[in-house]
Write an enzyme that holds these catalytic residues in place. Structure first.
Site, mmCIF file in Angstrom:
data_model
loop_
_atom_site.group_PDB
_atom_site.id
_atom_site.type_symbol
_atom_site.label_atom_id
_atom_site.label_comp_id
_atom_site.label_asym_id
_atom_site.label_seq_id
_atom_site.Cartn_x
_atom_site.Cartn_y
_atom_site.Cartn_z
ATOM 1 N N LYS A 75 1.984 12.408 1.547
ATOM 2 C CA LYS A 75 1.235 12.846 0.351
ATOM 3 C C LYS A 75 0.149 13.889 0.505
ATOM 4 O O LYS A 75 0.070 14.922 -0.373
ATOM 5 C CB LYS A 75 0.759 11.525 -0.240
ATOM 6 N N ASP A 111 -1.182 9.478 -10.255
ATOM 7 C CA ASP A 111 -1.695 7.871 -10.119
ATOM 8 C C ASP A 111 -2.580 7.829 -11.179
ATOM 9 O O ASP A 111 -2.745 6.821 -11.805
ATOM 10 C CB ASP A 111 -2.333 7.680 -8.779
HETATM 11 P P1 NAP Z 1 -6.013 2.568 1.546
HETATM 12 O O1 NAP Z 1 -6.401 4.343 1.131
HETATM 13 O O2 NAP Z 1 -5.618 2.367 2.790
HETATM 14 O O3 NAP Z 1 -7.378 1.729 1.273
HETATM 15 C C1 NAP Z 1 -7.366 0.510 1.380
HETATM 16 C C2 NAP Z 1 -8.549 -0.100 0.853
HETATM 17 O O4 NAP Z 1 -8.540 -1.497 0.702
HETATM 18 C C3 NAP Z 1 -9.862 0.411 1.691
HETATM 19 O O5 NAP Z 1 -11.029 0.416 0.634
HETATM 20 C C4 NAP Z 1 -10.215 -1.034 2.644
HETATM 21 O O6 NAP Z 1 -11.464 -1.007 2.844
HETATM 22 C C5 NAP Z 1 -9.810 -2.105 1.627
HETATM 23 N N1 NAP Z 1 -9.226 -3.273 2.174
HETATM 24 C C6 NAP Z 1 -8.265 -3.478 2.848
HETATM 25 N N2 NAP Z 1 -8.177 -4.908 3.158
HETATM 26 C C7 NAP Z 1 -9.274 -5.482 2.713
HETATM 27 C C8 NAP Z 1 -9.598 -6.699 2.636
HETATM 28 N N3 NAP Z 1 -9.133 -7.648 3.716
HETATM 29 N N4 NAP Z 1 -10.993 -6.856 2.133
HETATM 30 C C9 NAP Z 1 -11.309 -6.131 1.676
HETATM 31 N N5 NAP Z 1 -11.132 -4.706 1.333
HETATM 32 C C10 NAP Z 1 -9.850 -4.486 1.951
HETATM 33 O O7 NAP Z 1 -4.815 2.167 0.282
HETATM 34 P P2 NAP Z 1 -4.707 2.919 -1.179
HETATM 35 O O8 NAP Z 1 -3.406 3.831 -0.756
HETATM 36 O O9 NAP Z 1 -5.786 3.003 -1.852
HETATM 37 O O10 NAP Z 1 -3.916 1.595 -1.827
HETATM 38 C C11 NAP Z 1 -4.551 0.342 -2.131
HETATM 39 C C12 NAP Z 1 -3.828 -0.754 -2.755
HETATM 40 O O11 NAP Z 1 -3.358 0.009 -4.111
HETATM 41 C C13 NAP Z 1 -2.291 -1.196 -2.219
HETATM 42 O O12 NAP Z 1 -2.335 -2.397 -2.419
HETATM 43 C C14 NAP Z 1 -1.097 -0.322 -2.882
HETATM 44 O O13 NAP Z 1 -0.246 -1.019 -3.031
HETATM 45 C C15 NAP Z 1 -1.944 -0.333 -4.237
HETATM 46 N N6 NAP Z 1 -1.486 0.894 -5.214
HETATM 47 C C16 NAP Z 1 -0.609 0.332 -6.303
HETATM 48 C C17 NAP Z 1 -0.180 1.512 -7.088
HETATM 49 C C18 NAP Z 1 0.508 1.120 -8.323
HETATM 50 O O14 NAP Z 1 1.169 2.161 -8.962
HETATM 51 N N7 NAP Z 1 0.344 -0.089 -8.944
HETATM 52 C C19 NAP Z 1 -0.288 2.862 -6.616
HETATM 53 C C20 NAP Z 1 -0.947 3.108 -5.621
HETATM 54 C C21 NAP Z 1 -1.490 2.055 -4.688
HETATM 55 P P3 NAP Z 1 -11.924 -0.409 4.170
HETATM 56 O O15 NAP Z 1 -12.446 0.982 3.778
HETATM 57 O O16 NAP Z 1 -13.267 -1.357 4.568
HETATM 58 O O17 NAP Z 1 -10.956 -0.434 5.215
#
Ligand code: NAP
Length: 299
Positions: A75, A111
């Site tokens: 991306k 998004d």
């Molecule tokens: P990302 O950039 O990797 O960010 C992950 C975030 O989650 C970070 O802020 C991380 O905190 C936090 N985190 C991870 N494990 C944690 C825990 N155990 N406790 C507290 N905080 C935690 O990921 P992303 O791309 O933003 O995606 C995040 C989520 O959104 C995923 O579950 C993904 O499947 C979902 N999503 C859904 C859609 C949809 O269409 N529904 C679209 C996009 C993404 P730290 O900074 O402290 O590591």
């Protein structure tokens, strides 16, 4: 035997590039949209090996693709191959939808739009004048904060396990929001800080953008077990697998309105389709497909 005549020489080509792509649900959505709209088109996932992104993009362009989606891990890398990038994709530093026009490539990020449309439909509420807390500071949080600010929220607090990432997010997003007169994002010290708890207790909407609680770690939640929600709060989790995360189950016990990320997934895909086909699809036309898709995700 019944012949399959769906694909021919005039069929519009669209698809998805990424790696891995084995578990993608996007073809189900996009091919159903083609059928529903009566458009002769097809959507196919293409697994692109590391180091081959440029070759893959040239190939799709040369083969006459109308457009394609981009997923993990490309991306951000895809931006260097584009001729023009939407403001939103520039802000997020990432594009998930590419439109091909002649020999030019245009990049978008759907998004935020997908989230906003889904939130309004799933919760029957908007963000005008609302106090909003966003859990997480990754790519999804960034897409949502900017969108929610432009949708009229009064205050947005970004709360993250690693506070430095929340600070970085707010510096970047605030630069753009301030220039346009929208509310500024604030970020407290960390998930368990007193400031964070106070913001969570006072807000109208809590949105989880962390991956805490996502399958297979379904026993995780970004908030502690003893967190007390208020029944008037709306709690939205962008996770859609499982359909009810631990966070949503916690919130439901307090009588909160809850919604999961299935709607966001649906509408970010719909927005991509609309961009490629150059047409807006009214919500009413999407109702049956939306419920069939949500049911499919839950199976
Ligand atoms: P990302 O950039 O990797 O960010 C992950 C975030 O989650 C970070 O802020 C991380 O905190 C936090 N985190 C991870 N494990 C944690 C825990 N155990 N406790 C507290 N905080 C935690 O990921 P992303 O791309 O933003 O995606 C995040 C989520 O959104 C995923 O579950 C993904 O499947 C979902 N999503 C859904 C859609 C949809 O269409 N529904 C679209 C996009 C993404 P730290 O900074 O402290 O590591």
């Amino acid at each position: 035997m019944q012949l399959d005549t769906r694909v021919g020489g005039k069929t519009k080509l669209t698809g998805l590039i990424g790696n891995p792509i084995e578990h993608t649900v996007s073809p189900v959505l996009q091919n159903s949209l083609f059928s529903m709209m009566g458009i002769d088109g097809i959507y196919i996932p293409v697994k692109v090996p590391q180091g081959k992104l440029g070759d893959a993009i040239c190939g799709l362009k040369a083969s006459g693709f109308t457009g394609f989606n981009v997923t993990i891990p490309y991306k951000e890398e895809v931006l260097q191959f584009l001729d023009d990038i939407s403001d939103e994709a520039v802000l997020l530093g990432a594009a998930n939808t590419i439109r091909v026009s002649g020999d030019k490539l245009y990049g978008y990020n759907t998004d935020g739009d997908g989230f906003l449309r889904a939130f309004r439909e799933q919760t029957e509420s908007g963000f005008e004048g609302k106090l909003v807390c966003i859990l997480g500071a990754g790519g999804t949080a960034r897409a949502l904060t900017a969108k929610i600010a432009t949708a009229g929220a009064e205050r947005i607090t970004v709360i993250n396990r690693t506070p430095e990432r929340a600070q970085e997010l707010s510096v970047n997003v605030n630069r753009i929001l301030e220039a346009r007169g929208f509310c500024k994002i604030t970020e407290p010290a960390g998930l368990d800080s007193r400031e964070a708890l106070a913001a969570l207790e006072a807000c109208d909407v809590i949105i989880n953008t962390t991956s805490a609680g996502m399958y297979p770690k379904v026993d995780n939640s970004p908030l502690k077990d003893d967190f007390r929600f208020r029944s008037e709060q709306i709690v939205y989790d962008v996770i859609y697998n499982p359909a009810e995360t631990k966070l949503l189950a916690q919130a439901k016990q307090f009588g909160c309105r809850t919604a999961n990320g299935a709607g966001m997934l649906f509408y970010q895909g719909v927005r991509a389709f609309e961009i490629w086909m150059g047409t807006d699809i009214p919500d009413i036309k999407l109702r049956d497909l939306s419920s069939a898709f949500v049911k499919y995700l839950a199976e």
